[in-house]
Design a protein around this motif. Structure first.
Motif, PDB file in Angstrom:
ATOM      1  N   ASP A  26     -63.071 -62.083 -17.523  1.00 43.69           N
ATOM      2  CA  ASP A  26     -64.230 -61.184 -17.493  1.00 43.69           C
ATOM      3  C   ASP A  26     -64.201 -60.238 -18.682  1.00 43.69           C
ATOM      4  O   ASP A  26     -65.238 -59.895 -19.254  1.00 43.69           O
ATOM      5  CB  ASP A  26     -64.235 -60.370 -16.193  1.00 43.69           C
ATOM      6  N   ASN A  27     -63.024 -59.808 -19.084  1.00 44.16           N
ATOM      7  CA  ASN A  27     -62.853 -58.831 -20.152  1.00 44.16           C
ATOM      8  C   ASN A  27     -62.990 -59.452 -21.533  1.00 44.16           C
ATOM      9  O   ASN A  27     -63.680 -58.907 -22.415  1.00 44.16           O
ATOM     10  CB  ASN A  27     -61.467 -58.192 -19.990  1.00 44.16           C
ATOM     11  N   LEU A  28     -62.361 -60.616 -21.743  1.00 45.80           N
ATOM     12  CA  LEU A  28     -62.223 -61.188 -23.081  1.00 45.80           C
ATOM     13  C   LEU A  28     -62.992 -62.476 -23.295  1.00 45.80           C
ATOM     14  O   LEU A  28     -63.036 -62.983 -24.421  1.00 45.80           O
ATOM     15  CB  LEU A  28     -60.734 -61.434 -23.376  1.00 45.80           C
ATOM     16  N   GLY A  29     -63.603 -63.000 -22.255  1.00 48.14           N
ATOM     17  CA  GLY A  29     -64.297 -64.272 -22.390  1.00 48.14           C
ATOM     18  C   GLY A  29     -63.330 -65.445 -22.330  1.00 48.14           C
ATOM     19  O   GLY A  29     -62.109 -65.274 -22.288  1.00 48.14           O
ATOM     20  N   LEU A  30     -63.888 -66.643 -22.316  1.00 50.67           N
ATOM     21  CA  LEU A  30     -63.077 -67.859 -22.227  1.00 50.67           C
ATOM     22  C   LEU A  30     -62.640 -68.317 -23.615  1.00 50.67           C
ATOM     23  O   LEU A  30     -63.006 -69.394 -24.098  1.00 50.67           O
ATOM     24  CB  LEU A  30     -63.858 -68.959 -21.510  1.00 50.67           C
ATOM     25  N   PHE A  31     -61.848 -67.468 -24.269  1.00 49.58           N
ATOM     26  CA  PHE A  31     -61.379 -67.752 -25.625  1.00 49.58           C
ATOM     27  C   PHE A  31     -59.881 -67.488 -25.706  1.00 49.58           C
ATOM     28  O   PHE A  31     -59.378 -66.541 -25.103  1.00 49.58           O
ATOM     29  CB  PHE A  31     -62.080 -66.843 -26.648  1.00 49.58           C
ATOM     30  N   CYS A  32     -59.190 -68.314 -26.490  1.00 52.36           N
ATOM     31  CA  CYS A  32     -57.805 -68.006 -26.808  1.00 52.36           C
ATOM     32  C   CYS A  32     -57.780 -66.758 -27.688  1.00 52.36           C
ATOM     33  O   CYS A  32     -58.541 -66.651 -28.657  1.00 52.36           O
ATOM     34  CB  CYS A  32     -57.150 -69.181 -27.533  1.00 52.36           C
ATOM     35  N   SER A  33     -56.906 -65.829 -27.364  1.00 57.11           N
ATOM     36  CA  SER A  33     -56.834 -64.577 -28.119  1.00 57.11           C
ATOM     37  C   SER A  33     -56.303 -64.774 -29.523  1.00 57.11           C
ATOM     38  O   SER A  33     -56.446 -63.887 -30.365  1.00 57.11           O
ATOM     39  CB  SER A  33     -55.930 -63.573 -27.381  1.00 57.11           C
ATOM     40  N   TYR A  34     -55.698 -65.923 -29.799  1.00 57.41           N
ATOM     41  CA  TYR A  34     -55.073 -66.158 -31.101  1.00 57.41           C
ATOM     42  C   TYR A  34     -55.857 -67.151 -31.964  1.00 57.41           C
ATOM     43  O   TYR A  34     -56.364 -66.785 -33.021  1.00 57.41           O
ATOM     44  CB  TYR A  34     -53.638 -66.641 -30.898  1.00 57.41           C
ATOM     45  N   CYS A  35     -55.979 -68.389 -31.514  1.00 49.38           N
ATOM     46  CA  CYS A  35     -56.696 -69.376 -32.333  1.00 49.38           C
ATOM     47  C   CYS A  35     -58.204 -69.292 -32.147  1.00 49.38           C
ATOM     48  O   CYS A  35     -58.958 -69.894 -32.910  1.00 49.38           O
ATOM     49  CB  CYS A  35     -56.196 -70.789 -32.051  1.00 49.38           C
ATOM     50  N   GLU A  36     -58.652 -68.575 -31.106  1.00 44.02           N
ATOM     51  CA  GLU A  36     -60.075 -68.288 -30.847  1.00 44.02           C
ATOM     52  C   GLU A  36     -60.867 -69.484 -30.349  1.00 44.02           C
ATOM     53  O   GLU A  36     -62.092 -69.404 -30.231  1.00 44.02           O
ATOM     54  CB  GLU A  36     -60.761 -67.725 -32.103  1.00 44.02           C
ATOM     55  N   GLU A  37     -60.208 -70.584 -30.016  1.00 45.41           N
ATOM     56  CA  GLU A  37     -60.963 -71.722 -29.495  1.00 45.41           C
ATOM     57  C   GLU A  37     -61.608 -71.349 -28.171  1.00 45.41           C
ATOM     58  O   GLU A  37     -61.046 -70.610 -27.362  1.00 45.41           O
ATOM     59  CB  GLU A  37     -60.058 -72.939 -29.300  1.00 45.41           C
ATOM     60  N   MET A  41     -63.465 -73.833 -18.808  1.00 50.88           N
ATOM     61  CA  MET A  41     -62.901 -73.718 -17.470  1.00 50.88           C
ATOM     62  C   MET A  41     -61.760 -72.709 -17.531  1.00 50.88           C
ATOM     63  O   MET A  41     -60.902 -72.773 -18.415  1.00 50.88           O
ATOM     64  CB  MET A  41     -62.369 -75.078 -16.978  1.00 50.88           C
ATOM     65  N   GLU A  42     -61.735 -71.804 -16.579  1.00 48.28           N
ATOM     66  CA  GLU A  42     -60.689 -70.781 -16.534  1.00 48.28           C
ATOM     67  C   GLU A  42     -59.295 -71.397 -16.502  1.00 48.28           C
ATOM     68  O   GLU A  42     -58.346 -70.869 -17.093  1.00 48.28           O
ATOM     69  CB  GLU A  42     -60.915 -69.905 -15.301  1.00 48.28           C
ATOM     70  N   ARG A  43     -59.170 -72.541 -15.848  1.00 47.45           N
ATOM     71  CA  ARG A  43     -57.857 -73.174 -15.688  1.00 47.45           C
ATOM     72  C   ARG A  43     -57.261 -73.644 -17.017  1.00 47.45           C
ATOM     73  O   ARG A  43     -56.057 -73.899 -17.109  1.00 47.45           O
ATOM     74  CB  ARG A  43     -57.965 -74.364 -14.738  1.00 47.45           C
ATOM     75  N   ASP A  44     -58.093 -73.774 -18.054  1.00 45.80           N
ATOM     76  CA  ASP A  44     -57.615 -74.272 -19.339  1.00 45.80           C
ATOM     77  C   ASP A  44     -56.967 -73.192 -20.202  1.00 45.80           C
ATOM     78  O   ASP A  44     -56.429 -73.490 -21.270  1.00 45.80           O
ATOM     79  CB  ASP A  44     -58.769 -74.915 -20.116  1.00 45.80           C
ATOM     80  N   LEU A  45     -57.023 -71.955 -19.746  1.00 42.19           N
ATOM     81  CA  LEU A  45     -56.383 -70.851 -20.463  1.00 42.19           C
ATOM     82  C   LEU A  45     -55.211 -70.313 -19.653  1.00 42.19           C
ATOM     83  O   LEU A  45     -55.177 -70.438 -18.423  1.00 42.19           O
ATOM     84  CB  LEU A  45     -57.389 -69.730 -20.728  1.00 42.19           C
ATOM     85  N   GLN A  46     -54.245 -69.742 -20.342  1.00 36.96           N
ATOM     86  CA  GLN A  46     -53.052 -69.209 -19.697  1.00 36.96           C
ATOM     87  C   GLN A  46     -52.991 -67.695 -19.853  1.00 36.96           C
ATOM     88  O   GLN A  46     -53.509 -67.139 -20.822  1.00 36.96           O
ATOM     89  CB  GLN A  46     -51.801 -69.845 -20.315  1.00 36.96           C
TER      90      GLN A  46
END
Length: 233
Positions: A26-37, A41-46
Motif C-alpha cells: 500500500d505504501n510503496l506499490g508493487l515494485f522492487c525497491s532496488y531494481c524497480e521492476e 501479484m503481492e506474492r511475487d515480492l518479498q
C-alpha cells in the motif's frame, strides 16, 4: 533508484514479519525497491530486511517496520546479501537517501554511480550499487539474473514512447500506465528529462515516491535529501 518515503504505521512490529507485506505494498506499490521492476501479484515480492535478520547484531530488527522494504527475489538474494553487514551510515538506501541522485542511468540501461558525487556520497552510492548487484553485466550476472536485460528493454521502450509523446501521439496517462505495468521508474524519469508534466506524474502517481527529493522549480531535478549532513545525499 527511486527514493521513497515510508509511511508511519501504528503497528511498527510484525510477527511474523511477512504480515508487513500488505502495508508495504500500500505504501510503496508493487515494485522492487532496488531494481524497480513492477509486479502484479503481492506474492511475487518479498519483505526485504535492510539490515539482515541473519546477522546476530540485527536479529532484534527481524519484525520491525523500520527495517523493511520490498524486494524481488533476485535483489533480495544478490551476492549473499543476507550476510552482508549493512551499516546505515555507510550506504545509500531508497528510504533514507535520494537514491536517484546516487546513481546514473544511461543508454542500454547501464547503472553507475553518479560521477558528480564526491567523498562520502560517492562511497556510499558505490556501496548501494554493490549491495544488490545492480552493476552486474551479462558477463558477470548469475544464471537467471536478467535485471540488466530488463533495464535495456525499458531504456528502448522509454525512448520509443518519448518520441511519440513529443509528437503529441500519447499523453501522460499512457506513460504512467506503462511505468506501472513495467516498472523501471528511474529509466523513465531519466529519459523524460525536460518533460515536466511527465516527471511530475512519475513523482505524484507512483506510490511512496519521495516528493522532497526533487525540485519542481528546476524541471524536477534531484536535490539533497539530507542537507547539512556529512553526506547530504
Amino acid at each position: 533508484m527511486r527514493p521513497v518515503t515510508k509511511a508511519t504505521v501504528v503497528n511498527a512490529t510484525y510477527n511474523p514479519y511477512q504480515l508487513a507485506k500488505p502495508n508495504l505494498v500500500d505504501n510503496l506499490g508493487l515494485f522492487c525497491s532496488y531494481c524497480e521492476e513492477a509486479y502484479h501479484m503481492e506474492r511475487d515480492l518479498q519483505v526485504e530486511h535492510v539490515q539482515p535478520k541473519g546477522l546476530p547484531q540485527y536479529a532484534h530488527l527481524e519484525n520491525e517496520w523500520s527495517n523493511f522494504l520490498l524486494s524481488c527475489q533476485t535483489c533480495n538474494g544478490a551476492d549473499n546479501k543476507d550476510t552482508k553487514d549493512v551499516v546505515l551510515s555507510e550506504v545509500h538506501l531508497p528510504h533514507l537517501n535520494n537514491t536517484y541522485k546516487s546513481l546514473e542511468y544511461r543508454a542500454g540501461g547501464v547503472v553507475m554511480v553518479n560521477p558528480a558525487l564526491t567523498g562520502d556520497s560517492q562511497r556510499h552510492a558505490q556501496s548501494l550499487l554493490k549491495l544488490v548487484g545492480l552493476d552486474k553485466t551479462p558477463a558477470t550476472s548469475k544464471p537467471g539474473d536478467k535485471r540488466w536485460r530488463k533495464r535495456s528493454e525499458d531504456w528502448g521502450i522509454a525512448n520509443h514512447y518519448l518520441k511519440r509523446y513529443l509528437a503529441h501521439k500519447i499523453d501522460e496517462d499512457t506513460i504512467l500506465e506503462l511505468v506501472k505495468y513495467r516498472g523501471g521508474w528511474s529509466i523513465w524519469f531519466t529519459v523524460f528529462r525536460g518533460c515536466d508534466a511527465v516527471r511530475a506524474r512519475l513523482i505524484s502517481d507512483i506510490p511512496g515516491t519521495c516528493t522532497a527529493c526533487f525540485d519542481a522549480s528546476n524541471h524536477y531535478e534531484p536535490i539533497d535529501r539530507n542537507p547539512g549532513q556529512g553526506d547530504p545525499v
